[in-house]
Design a protein around this motif. Structure first.
Motif, PDB file in Angstrom:
ATOM      1  N   ALA A  36       0.872  -1.265   0.162  1.00 52.77           N
ATOM      2  CA  ALA A  36      -0.034   0.148  -0.074  1.00 52.77           C
ATOM      3  C   ALA A  36       0.667   1.324  -0.020  1.00 52.77           C
ATOM      4  O   ALA A  36       1.823   1.047   0.587  1.00 52.77           O
ATOM      5  N   TRP A  38      -0.084   5.594   0.455  1.00 54.05           N
ATOM      6  CA  TRP A  38      -1.205   6.421   0.927  1.00 54.05           C
ATOM      7  C   TRP A  38      -0.489   7.571   1.576  1.00 54.05           C
ATOM      8  O   TRP A  38       0.605   7.572   2.017  1.00 54.05           O
ATOM      9  N   GLN A  94      -3.062  -8.403   1.526  1.00 55.71           N
ATOM     10  CA  GLN A  94      -3.309  -7.227   0.972  1.00 55.71           C
ATOM     11  C   GLN A  94      -4.736  -6.705   1.338  1.00 55.71           C
ATOM     12  O   GLN A  94      -4.980  -5.319   1.494  1.00 55.71           O
ATOM     13  N   SER A  95      -5.556  -7.238   1.431  1.00 53.69           N
ATOM     14  CA  SER A  95      -7.016  -7.448   1.646  1.00 53.69           C
ATOM     15  C   SER A  95      -7.075  -6.763   3.208  1.00 53.69           C
ATOM     16  O   SER A  95      -7.835  -5.582   3.556  1.00 53.69           O
ATOM     17  N   PHE A  98      -5.755  -3.186   3.142  1.00 49.04           N
ATOM     18  CA  PHE A  98      -6.620  -2.266   2.530  1.00 49.04           C
ATOM     19  C   PHE A  98      -7.731  -1.898   3.596  1.00 49.04           C
ATOM     20  O   PHE A  98      -8.174  -0.816   3.740  1.00 49.04           O
ATOM     21  N   GLU A  99      -8.058  -2.916   4.508  1.00 42.96           N
ATOM     22  CA  GLU A  99      -9.088  -2.436   5.384  1.00 42.96           C
ATOM     23  C   GLU A  99      -8.711  -1.354   6.404  1.00 42.96           C
ATOM     24  O   GLU A  99      -9.414  -0.555   7.066  1.00 42.96           O
ATOM     25  N   LYS A 102      -7.894   2.172   4.231  1.00 47.12           N
ATOM     26  CA  LYS A 102      -8.827   3.053   3.727  1.00 47.12           C
ATOM     27  C   LYS A 102      -9.557   3.770   5.194  1.00 47.12           C
ATOM     28  O   LYS A 102     -10.319   4.738   4.817  1.00 47.12           O
ATOM     29  N   SER A 105      -6.466   6.817   5.010  1.00 43.51           N
ATOM     30  CA  SER A 105      -5.871   7.669   3.722  1.00 43.51           C
ATOM     31  C   SER A 105      -6.715   8.674   3.635  1.00 43.51           C
ATOM     32  O   SER A 105      -8.038   8.595   3.839  1.00 43.51           O
ATOM     33  N   GLN A 111      -7.014   4.086  -3.636  1.00 41.23           N
ATOM     34  CA  GLN A 111      -7.777   3.010  -3.438  1.00 41.23           C
ATOM     35  C   GLN A 111      -7.811   2.174  -4.703  1.00 41.23           C
ATOM     36  O   GLN A 111      -7.940   1.027  -4.631  1.00 41.23           O
ATOM     37  N   PHE A 114      -5.867  -1.374  -5.135  1.00 37.92           N
ATOM     38  CA  PHE A 114      -6.066  -2.352  -3.858  1.00 37.92           C
ATOM     39  C   PHE A 114      -7.053  -3.532  -4.745  1.00 37.92           C
ATOM     40  O   PHE A 114      -7.455  -3.110  -5.688  1.00 37.92           O
ATOM     41  N   TRP A 118      -4.756  -4.565  -7.530  1.00 36.60           N
ATOM     42  CA  TRP A 118      -3.505  -4.918  -7.068  1.00 36.60           C
ATOM     43  C   TRP A 118      -2.617  -5.723  -7.917  1.00 36.60           C
ATOM     44  O   TRP A 118      -3.149  -6.920  -8.248  1.00 36.60           O
TER      45      TRP A 118
END
Length: 158
Positions: A36, A38, A94-95, A98-99, A102, A105, A111, A114, A118
């Protein structure tokens, strides 16, 4: 945003480090797979790290990652990167990232890199790595970009 508050906004990078864990050429980042990238407020860094820990951020069963032979490509900034095969374990990691990202960010358009979009790859890889079949990740590291000199600095590792 007030221009005076700009120093409070920071760029972050979370990455899987791939040996050799050294810095190449003019780059201030080691060979890595980006999980990630951000921007967020620096004052929320401790809260962000706590959330990452709650999500059990570790490599788990990602013992090796297969290189996607013949699939090197250029990033939007024109850098050569080495494509990797996306595994279920990598997608799960990666999930989870992302949780958390997000929630913190400041720029939602970031996003787009992701989930299904991704595309795992290795940046700043040494010559000859593309001839290997696998790479073996060592750890996950969080970096912050210095607001004045622009270098990436390690904040934490998992």
């Amino acid at each position: 945003m007030n221009k005076n508050n700009k120093a409070e906004i920071k760029n972050y990078l979370l990455a899987i480090i791939v040996p050799p864990d050294n810095k190449l050429y003019e780059h201030d980042l080691p060979t890595h797979v980006t999980l990630a990238y951000w921007t967020q407020e620096k004052e929320k860094e401790a809260e962000f790290l706590e959330e990452l820990q709650k999500k059990c951020l570790w490599l788990g069963n990602i013992v090796r990652i297969e290189i996607n032979k013949g699939n090197s490509f250029k990033t939007p900034k024109g850098k050569d990167v080495l494509a990797l095969k996306k595994t279920e374990a990598m997608e799960v990691l990666q999930s989870k990232v992302f949780e958390v990202v997000k929630q913190f960010s400041l720029e939602k358009e970031e996003q787009k890199w992701f989930g299904d979009r991704w595309n795992p790859h290795i940046s700043f890889y040494p010559e000859g790595m593309e001839e290997n079949k696998y790479v073996f990740p060592s750890k996950v590291k969080l970096f912050i970009r210095h607001p004045i000199i622009g270098n990436w600095m390690e904040v934490n590792s998992f």
